[in-house]
Motif scaffolding. Structure first.
Motif, PDB file in Angstrom:
ATOM      1  N   GLY A   1       0.847  -1.186   0.000  1.00 49.60           N
ATOM      2  CA  GLY A   1       0.000   0.000   0.000  1.00 49.60           C
ATOM      3  C   GLY A   1       0.884   1.237   0.000  1.00 49.60           C
ATOM      4  N   THR A   2       0.676   2.111   0.992  1.00 52.81           N
ATOM      5  CA  THR A   2       1.525   3.297   1.121  1.00 52.81           C
ATOM      6  C   THR A   2       2.516   3.140   2.267  1.00 52.81           C
ATOM      7  N   LYS A   3       2.846   1.907   2.599  1.00 50.40           N
ATOM      8  CA  LYS A   3       3.832   1.632   3.636  1.00 50.40           C
ATOM      9  C   LYS A   3       5.092   1.062   2.991  1.00 50.40           C
ATOM     10  N   ALA A   4       6.229   1.733   3.213  1.00 49.04           N
ATOM     11  CA  ALA A   4       7.497   1.259   2.647  1.00 49.04           C
ATOM     12  C   ALA A   4       8.021   0.081   3.459  1.00 49.04           C
ATOM     13  N   LEU A   5       8.486  -0.944   2.769  1.00 51.25           N
ATOM     14  CA  LEU A   5       9.002  -2.134   3.432  1.00 51.25           C
ATOM     15  C   LEU A   5      10.525  -2.153   3.483  1.00 51.25           C
ATOM     16  N   ASN A   6      11.179  -1.195   2.816  1.00 48.20           N
ATOM     17  CA  ASN A   6      12.641  -1.107   2.885  1.00 48.20           C
ATOM     18  C   ASN A   6      13.059   0.352   2.816  1.00 48.20           C
ATOM     19  N   ARG A   7      14.296   0.597   3.197  1.00 49.84           N
ATOM     20  CA  ARG A   7      14.818   1.962   3.187  1.00 49.84           C
ATOM     21  C   ARG A   7      15.144   2.392   1.768  1.00 49.84           C
ATOM     22  N   THR A   8      15.038   3.688   1.520  1.00 53.48           N
ATOM     23  CA  THR A   8      15.423   4.209   0.218  1.00 53.48           C
ATOM     24  C   THR A   8      16.633   5.105   0.332  1.00 53.48           C
ATOM     25  N   ARG A   9      16.629   5.996   1.258  1.00 56.99           N
ATOM     26  CA  ARG A   9      17.683   7.006   1.294  1.00 56.99           C
ATOM     27  C   ARG A   9      18.965   6.433   1.888  1.00 56.99           C
ATOM     28  N   THR A  10      20.072   6.728   1.235  1.00 56.31           N
ATOM     29  CA  THR A  10      21.366   6.223   1.696  1.00 56.31           C
ATOM     30  C   THR A  10      21.939   7.085   2.802  1.00 56.31           C
ATOM     31  N   SER A  11      21.423   8.303   2.962  1.00 50.76           N
ATOM     32  CA  SER A  11      21.958   9.199   3.984  1.00 50.76           C
ATOM     33  C   SER A  11      20.815   9.856   4.739  1.00 50.76           C
ATOM     34  N   ASN A  12      20.641   9.472   5.997  1.00 49.81           N
ATOM     35  CA  ASN A  12      19.621  10.096   6.819  1.00 49.81           C
ATOM     36  C   ASN A  12      20.118  11.399   7.426  1.00 49.81           C
ATOM     37  N   SER A  13      21.409  11.615   7.379  1.00 44.05           N
ATOM     38  CA  SER A  13      21.984  12.856   7.883  1.00 44.05           C
ATOM     39  C   SER A  13      22.560  13.655   6.732  1.00 44.05           C
ATOM     40  N   MET A  14      22.900  14.905   6.997  1.00 44.06           N
ATOM     41  CA  MET A  14      23.479  15.750   5.967  1.00 44.06           C
ATOM     42  C   MET A  14      24.851  15.222   5.562  1.00 44.06           C
ATOM     43  N   SER A  15      25.304  15.613   4.389  1.00 46.72           N
ATOM     44  CA  SER A  15      26.563  15.102   3.868  1.00 46.72           C
ATOM     45  C   SER A  15      27.774  15.764   4.522  1.00 46.72           C
ATOM     46  N   HIS A  16      27.550  16.746   5.381  1.00 45.21           N
ATOM     47  CA  HIS A  16      28.629  17.466   6.063  1.00 45.21           C
ATOM     48  C   HIS A  16      29.560  18.159   5.066  1.00 45.21           C
ATOM     49  N   LEU A  17      29.006  18.560   3.923  1.00 47.91           N
ATOM     50  CA  LEU A  17      29.773  19.331   2.964  1.00 47.91           C
ATOM     51  C   LEU A  17      29.979  20.723   3.537  1.00 47.91           C
ATOM     52  N   GLU A  18      31.213  21.187   3.557  1.00 46.35           N
ATOM     53  CA  GLU A  18      31.509  22.482   4.160  1.00 46.35           C
ATOM     54  C   GLU A  18      30.979  23.639   3.322  1.00 46.35           C
ATOM     55  N   ASP A  19      30.898  23.453   2.010  1.00 47.92           N
ATOM     56  CA  ASP A  19      30.445  24.527   1.136  1.00 47.92           C
ATOM     57  C   ASP A  19      28.923  24.652   1.163  1.00 47.92           C
ATOM     58  N   ASN A  20      28.450  25.820   0.755  1.00 45.69           N
ATOM     59  CA  ASN A  20      27.012  26.060   0.682  1.00 45.69           C
ATOM     60  C   ASN A  20      26.458  25.513  -0.637  1.00 45.69           C
ATOM     61  N   ILE A  21      25.153  25.239  -0.631  1.00 42.35           N
ATOM     62  CA  ILE A  21      24.467  24.797  -1.839  1.00 42.35           C
ATOM     63  C   ILE A  21      23.226  25.658  -2.031  1.00 42.35           C
ATOM     64  N   ALA A  22      23.015  26.126  -3.253  1.00 38.13           N
ATOM     65  CA  ALA A  22      21.803  26.872  -3.589  1.00 38.13           C
ATOM     66  C   ALA A  22      21.114  26.180  -4.749  1.00 38.13           C
ATOM     67  N   LEU A  23      19.818  25.969  -4.610  1.00 42.19           N
ATOM     68  CA  LEU A  23      19.025  25.423  -5.720  1.00 42.19           C
ATOM     69  C   LEU A  23      18.379  26.597  -6.444  1.00 42.19           C
ATOM     70  N   VAL A  24      18.542  26.612  -7.763  1.00 45.27           N
ATOM     71  CA  VAL A  24      18.145  27.750  -8.585  1.00 45.27           C
ATOM     72  C   VAL A  24      17.078  27.292  -9.577  1.00 45.27           C
ATOM     73  N   THR A  25      16.004  28.065  -9.677  1.00 44.15           N
ATOM     74  CA  THR A  25      14.955  27.724 -10.642  1.00 44.15           C
ATOM     75  C   THR A  25      14.458  28.988 -11.326  1.00 44.15           C
ATOM     76  N   VAL A  26      13.892  28.819 -12.527  1.00 49.17           N
ATOM     77  CA  VAL A  26      13.278  29.928 -13.253  1.00 49.17           C
ATOM     78  C   VAL A  26      11.762  29.812 -13.097  1.00 49.17           C
ATOM     79  N   PHE A  27      11.127  30.916 -12.695  1.00 51.29           N
ATOM     80  CA  PHE A  27       9.688  30.882 -12.453  1.00 51.29           C
ATOM     81  C   PHE A  27       9.119  32.261 -12.735  1.00 51.29           C
TER      82      PHE A  27
END
Length: 386
Positions: free
Chosen positions: A69-95
């Motif tokens: 149904g709508t219940k997951a039986l296994n994990r999907t995400r490989t990282s439950n925590s942040m990647s600890h990347l020191e640099d910043n990330i910006a997501l950019v979109t046109v709207f």
């Protein structure tokens, strides 16, 4: 004898029109029957105004999401925590919002109901944009969102870590994909100048469509692949192997400059070869032309969903599989093998935007991304209303 012959000719002349008319009549009757036979199939193509759940594809495949149904039986995400990347990330979109849409906000005939809310055209576009931001702030809370827009658009958007960045240009529907590349180039040019004059903390940029859901932290792209300038997503599609809905750019002075030069080449090819597809697909066709026309490029690598790098005219391009970084729920029938366990971006193209809003509503009621992905997976074969 003469009387009999005349009578015979009269009979023949009477029957003659039937000889020519009868096959035509039979063809019309056959066409009518065929139309009647296919009528139910046409009705099956009707778009729904509510979620329709079916069995989740990929059952029994070890590298695919398993759902009950709508219940997951296994994990999907490989990282439950942040990647600890020191640099910043910006997501950019046109709207942008069109004046024609603003003038029709009182027209209730095109209203859309999603859950308990009713949207007109402008409201539902803004709802999609807000859900785009919502998912980013859940999975990448330290990142920022930058919206490149027409200076005349009043988005009335006031949210933390969200910045409106006006870029002059032509934002008509017919030229929006062309303008999107121009806006990316203008933005990169500005950032290159700023960084050259005032070196400081690095910010990596991920240019995306606004109808995506980021369902896992994307910082690992820059951590696991430290040498690329620009990243594109690919699929096993001979005519359109590259999708322009996800383009990542490393935030160094050199990478930003090389990414800008690469996109300028794409813009040149777009303007010279694919203006007939300026409303849709032209940018993807131009991307493919720039990449595949490079003498050393091996297009057969698109057949295998594994990341690889290639030097394209002096730009180090990282190719990432759409199956993970630009996964799209299928719409209607077709071969479909489920959702990869490590999916990071879900792209709600076309009329799947209702599914995007419904998915966020579901996540709000049960904040588990894996379960939400089961909702998307079970809804993937249905055509929705916008």
């Amino acid at each position: 004898m003469k009387m009999k012959m005349c009578s015979g000719w009269r009979s023949f002349l009477f029957v003659l029109p039937l000889i020519f008319f009868l096959p035509h009549l039979l063809s019309v009757m056959e066409l009518h029957q065929n139309t009647s036979v296919h009528e139910p199939q046409k009705k099956l193509q009707k778009k729904f105004d509510h979620l329709v759940l079916g069995p989740a594809a990929g059952q029994g495949l070890s590298n695919r999401l398993q759902c009950q149904g709508t219940k997951a039986l296994n994990r999907t995400r490989t990282s439950n925590s942040m990647s600890h990347l020191e640099d910043n990330i910006a997501l950019v979109t046109v709207f942008t919002i069109y004046n024609s849409s603003l003038s029709n906000v009182e027209d209730r005939s095109s209203n859309t109901v999603v859950g308990d809310l009713t949207y007109n055209k402008v409201e539902r576009s803004m709802a999609v944009l807000n859900v785009f931001i919502n998912f980013i702030q859940v999975t990448m809370p330290r990142s920022s969102v930058i919206i490149l827009t027409d200076p005349v658009s009043d988005l009335s958007l006031h949210r933390n870590r969200v910045f409106i960045y006006p870029v002059q240009g032509e934002y008509s529907r017919d030229k929006l994909m062309l303008q999107r590349i121009r806006s990316y180039i203008t933005f990169l040019e500005t950032k290159h100048q700023e960084l050259s004059q005032r070196p400081g903390n690095i910010t990596h940029y991920i240019f995306t469509d606004s109808d995506i859901a980021v369902v896992d932290d994307l910082g690992q792209v820059f951590r696991d692949h430290p040498n690329f300038h620009l990243a594109l997503t690919f699929r096993n599609n001979k005519a359109q192997p590259l999708n322009s809905g996800f383009i990542a750019v490393r935030g160094t002075v050199d990478a930003i400059l090389r990414a800008k030069v690469f996109l300028q080449e794409v813009l040149k090819i777009y303007s010279s070869k694919y203006m007939s597809a300026s409303r849709m697909l032209g940018d993807q066709l131009a991307l493919a032309w720039v990449v595949k026309s490079h003498p050393s490029f091996d297009a057969s690598r698109f057949a295998k969903a594994q990341a690889f790098s290639e030097d394209i005219g002096g730009t180090s391009v990282l190719f990432l599989p759409c199956a993970i970084y630009n996964w799209t729920p299928p719409e209607g029938a077709g071969q479909f093998h489920g959702m990869p366990l490590d999916v990071k971006v879900v792209h709600f193209k076309g009329s799947r935007k209702r599914l995007m809003l419904e998915s966020w509503n579901f996540y709000n009621s049960s904040p588990n991304i894996e379960d939400m992905l089961c909702l998307i997976l079970g809804s993937g074969r249905t055509k929705y209303d916008f």
